[in-house]
Motif scaffolding. Structure first.
Motif, PDB file in Angstrom:
ATOM      1  N   PHE A 124     -68.479 -44.381 -17.477  1.00 38.75           N
ATOM      2  CA  PHE A 124     -69.527 -43.501 -18.096  1.00 38.75           C
ATOM      3  C   PHE A 124     -69.088 -43.056 -19.406  1.00 38.75           C
ATOM      4  O   PHE A 124     -69.714 -43.153 -20.573  1.00 38.75           O
ATOM      5  N   LEU A 128     -70.992 -43.964 -23.418  1.00 41.07           N
ATOM      6  CA  LEU A 128     -71.354 -42.977 -24.369  1.00 41.07           C
ATOM      7  C   LEU A 128     -71.069 -43.247 -25.821  1.00 41.07           C
ATOM      8  O   LEU A 128     -71.660 -43.078 -26.784  1.00 41.07           O
ATOM      9  N   GLY A 133     -75.628 -45.225 -25.935  1.00 41.95           N
ATOM     10  CA  GLY A 133     -75.308 -43.781 -25.745  1.00 41.95           C
ATOM     11  C   GLY A 133     -75.430 -43.109 -26.747  1.00 41.95           C
ATOM     12  O   GLY A 133     -74.945 -41.926 -26.790  1.00 41.95           O
ATOM     13  N   ALA A 136     -77.400 -39.894 -26.355  1.00 44.75           N
ATOM     14  CA  ALA A 136     -76.600 -39.024 -25.724  1.00 44.75           C
ATOM     15  C   ALA A 136     -75.451 -38.273 -26.590  1.00 44.75           C
ATOM     16  O   ALA A 136     -75.319 -37.173 -26.488  1.00 44.75           O
ATOM     17  N   TYR A 139     -76.906 -35.728 -28.727  1.00 47.58           N
ATOM     18  CA  TYR A 139     -77.063 -34.504 -27.964  1.00 47.58           C
ATOM     19  C   TYR A 139     -76.197 -33.597 -27.873  1.00 47.58           C
ATOM     20  O   TYR A 139     -76.346 -32.499 -28.161  1.00 47.58           O
ATOM     21  N   TYR A 157     -72.107 -41.228 -20.229  1.00 42.48           N
ATOM     22  CA  TYR A 157     -73.607 -41.369 -20.433  1.00 42.48           C
ATOM     23  C   TYR A 157     -73.944 -42.588 -19.325  1.00 42.48           C
ATOM     24  O   TYR A 157     -73.041 -43.709 -19.376  1.00 42.48           O
ATOM     25  N   ASP A 160     -80.160 -45.916 -19.188  1.00 42.38           N
ATOM     26  CA  ASP A 160     -81.583 -45.947 -18.321  1.00 42.38           C
ATOM     27  C   ASP A 160     -81.916 -47.543 -18.027  1.00 42.38           C
ATOM     28  O   ASP A 160     -82.630 -48.085 -18.475  1.00 42.38           O
ATOM     29  N   ARG A 201     -79.037 -40.502 -18.214  1.00 45.15           N
ATOM     30  CA  ARG A 201     -78.668 -39.238 -18.087  1.00 45.15           C
ATOM     31  C   ARG A 201     -77.149 -39.188 -18.671  1.00 45.15           C
ATOM     32  O   ARG A 201     -76.286 -39.887 -18.583  1.00 45.15           O
ATOM     33  N   VAL A 202     -76.734 -37.799 -19.297  1.00 44.88           N
ATOM     34  CA  VAL A 202     -75.507 -37.266 -19.927  1.00 44.88           C
ATOM     35  C   VAL A 202     -74.823 -37.037 -18.577  1.00 44.88           C
ATOM     36  O   VAL A 202     -75.402 -36.486 -17.723  1.00 44.88           O
ATOM     37  N   GLY A 218     -75.701 -35.352 -13.485  1.00 47.75           N
ATOM     38  CA  GLY A 218     -76.270 -35.791 -14.641  1.00 47.75           C
ATOM     39  C   GLY A 218     -77.374 -35.096 -15.231  1.00 47.75           C
ATOM     40  O   GLY A 218     -78.383 -34.750 -14.431  1.00 47.75           O
ATOM     41  N   MET A 221     -82.192 -37.217 -19.919  1.00 55.16           N
ATOM     42  CA  MET A 221     -82.345 -37.230 -21.736  1.00 55.16           C
ATOM     43  C   MET A 221     -83.798 -37.248 -21.839  1.00 55.16           C
ATOM     44  O   MET A 221     -83.989 -36.410 -22.912  1.00 55.16           O
TER      45      MET A 221
END
Length: 603
Positions: A124, A128, A133, A136, A139, A157, A160, A201-202, A218, A221
């Motif tokens: 993950f 990112l 990513g 994310a 964000y 991250y 999707d 999702r972050v 998570g 986003m």
């Protein structure tokens, strides 16, 4: 020799109170965050034995003995390691795991799960920094998090996609069965292949007390629900045990002697970044008994901080409500109340760390939260409302399991009721320019005031009032007792309230001055009827010419009569409240409440 998994032993140490176990053998004296006492291992006159609860160890400087709660039980009771573990587990209500091939296989699987979760966390984090990513990462930067904070909390991250993480984990050698068991992939009901559990999702890694990744949270986003998604529970993750951020907060909390409980991942991270590195959060649920016990292992009075909106206030009330049964001497909660509409993250961004410091400097004890919950910002104005408030507060206090703490709460609530009532009387007695503006009172015929004159309790109440009417100076020393009483006869109680209100605001009045004030309040007839009653007029010990010693002795004898009657009534009330609880613990609570009632009536 039986073997126990590290996870089981960690949970056992977390559940058992070291100072309680040691305190059964050693008389401990608290000094700051530690306890000291005489060595249980050899004779000495000067205490050299130290218990450090928040770090979970003891040290005896005289003998050199050192260890945790299991070591202590082994040493003082001459038990083997398995015997000591079994005894402590029984005290904590924990079931001993079977030392069988099946159980050993479960331990091996749990360790494999830890490995799989760590691989997933690294993936993950890697995602990112990949092109997918980018949004994310933007964000997180937009939320004010620099790369150093992102790395410290191992944020990542989840793309999707239905299979990106599944494929990445497979390439790292993680089998699908283990991914499924860890909650990283999910099998659909229609028989299609497993798909990634977290998508778009972050990712916030959730770690246990030892810093091992046990789950993920998570944040989506794009638009969709749920906004936050946690890993399903597994062999290594039960959310009732876990506090987000504890890995990072544990040392600062121990060193500083304080820990702050807030609501969400971003609140914890923002607080840490602003210098409040002792913040943690439950995982989308109320604080559980396990959470509270874990927090009390670190500090004796954690601070709970919830959002300033209605939902946050209700959450704080639920925490207060849940904590009552678990309170014990020296262990409680404090509450930090945020401005309406703010959470820690938004407050820090809008007004800086100083604003959060102000919130933490104004924390409130649990008793104050209960008081506010029951009063709703409005003090009672009638005896009936006051009795209702006292009953509600008493019901809250009676839910406290520890008899000592329960007794102190009951006394504190009664004392505050009297204090607030008396202060309200002073305010009512002072109008504009400091002059008293008496409110009209409804009078009753003198005959009605004597209608139940043969009642011994009513007679005792009449004597108390007559003493104050003839000797108002008694009120300065004994007025609190009169203010705390309640008379069943409405007319007599109105006269009592008026006397308390007048003398609270004008303590220097003599008998003639008090009579004038009662007349101004429309209570001259009631006052005259009381003083003209044959029982009162022929009572030489309280006559206007009686000496102060005789008057005070009569006051105290009469008060004792009412005290006994009040205790008898309270005893029946407590029995009725707890009549449905026939358990041994319920019986102990009833007896402790009765002892507390005796103590309160003697106060």
């Amino acid at each position: 020799m039986s073997s126990f998994s590290p996870q089981f032993l960690d949970e056992l140490r977390a559940r058992v109170s070291l100072e309680d176990v040691v305190g059964k053998r050693v008389k401990l004296i608290r000094r700051g965050r530690e306890y000291v006492g005489l060595s249980p291992f050899q004779k000495e006159k000067t205490p050299s034995f130290t218990v450090v609860p928040d770090k979970g160890f003891y040290h005896d400087f005289s003998s050199g003995e050192h260890g945790d709660v299991i070591d202590f039980v082994m040493k003082v009771e001459g038990l083997s390691f398995p015997e000591a573990v079994e005894r402590l587990a029984a005290q904590a209500g924990m079931e001993i795991p079977n030392d069988s091939p099946e159980e050993r296989e479960k331990d091996r699987q749990r360790q494999t799960l830890y490995d799989a979760m760590d691989v997933a966390c690294a993936q993950f984090q890697k995602m990112l920094r990949m092109p997918e990513g980018k949004a994310a990462l933007a964000y997180l930067h937009g939320r004010g998090l620099p790369d150093s904070t992102i790395e410290r909390f191992r944020l990542g991250y989840a793309p999707d996609s239905r299979g990106t993480m599944k494929g990445a984990l497979a390439r790292e050698g993680v089998p699908e069965e283990l991914m499924r068991e860890a909650g990283l992939i999910r099998r659909p009901d229609d028989g299609r292949p497993d798909f990634d559990y977290f998508r778009g999702r972050v990712m916030f890694p959730i770690t246990d007390r030892r810093g091992r990744v046990v789950a993920f949270g998570g944040r989506i986003m794009a638009k969709g629900e749920p906004k936050y998604l946690n890993s399903p529970e597994s062999a290594i993750f039960q959310k009732r045990h876990v506090l987000y951020g504890l890995t990072q907060a544990l040392k600062p909390a121990r060193d500083g002697g304080r820990i702050l409980v807030t609501e969400g991942y971003m609140d914890v991270i923002s607080l840490h970044q602003a210098g409040f590195d002792f913040a943690v959060a439950p995982l989308g649920t109320a604080l559980t008994e396990d959470h509270l016990q874990a927090l009390w292992k670190i500090v004796h009075e954690p601070t709970v901080c919830f959002d300033g909106d209605t939902a946050g206030q209700k959450a704080a009330m639920r925490v207060a409500d849940h904590a009552l049964a678990l309170l014990k001497p020296g262990y409680s909660l404090r509450f930090a109340l945020l401005p309406t509409g703010e959470d820690p993250d938004s407050l820090i961004k809008a007004r800086g760390a100083a604003a959060m410091s102000e919130v933490l400097a104004a924390t409130l004890p649990l008793s104050e939260i209960l008081w506010r919950m029951e009063t709703q910002g409005r003090m009672p104005t009638t005896p009936e409302e006051r009795a209702g408030l006292e009953d509600r507060l008493s019901r809250q206090a009676l839910r406290i399991g520890d008899s000592t703490v329960r007794s102190h709460f009951l006394r504190a609530f009664k004392d505050r009721l009297w204090s607030e009532w008396r202060e309200a009387g002073r305010r009512r007695n002072k109008g504009a320019g400091g002059e008293r503006r008496p409110s009209p009172q409804v009078g009753i015929p003198a005959a009605a005031a004597r209608a139940t004159g043969t009642d011994p309790l009513r007679g005792a109440q009449q004597v108390l009032l007559a003493i104050v009417l003839r000797h108002p100076d008694v009120f300065e020393a004994e007025g609190e007792r009169l203010g705390a009483l309640g008379f069943a006869d409405a007319g007599l109680d109105r006269l009592r309230q008026a006397v308390v209100t007048i003398l609270s605001g004008q303590p220097d009045l003599d008998a003639a001055g008090l009579a004038r004030e009662l007349a101004a309040a429309g209570l001259a007839a009631e006052s005259d009827a009381l003083l003209g009653d044959p029982m009162i007029s022929h009572h030489r010990k309280i006559a206007a010419a009686a000496d102060a010693e005789s008057v005070l002795a009569t006051w105290r004898d009469t008060l004792e009569t009412l005290r006994r009657a009040a205790f008898a009534a309270e005893r029946e009330t407590i029995k009725k409240r707890l009549a449905g609880d026939l358990t041994p613990d319920g019986w102990r609570r009833q007896q402790a409440a009765l002892r507390a009632a005796i103590g309160d009536s003697e106060g």
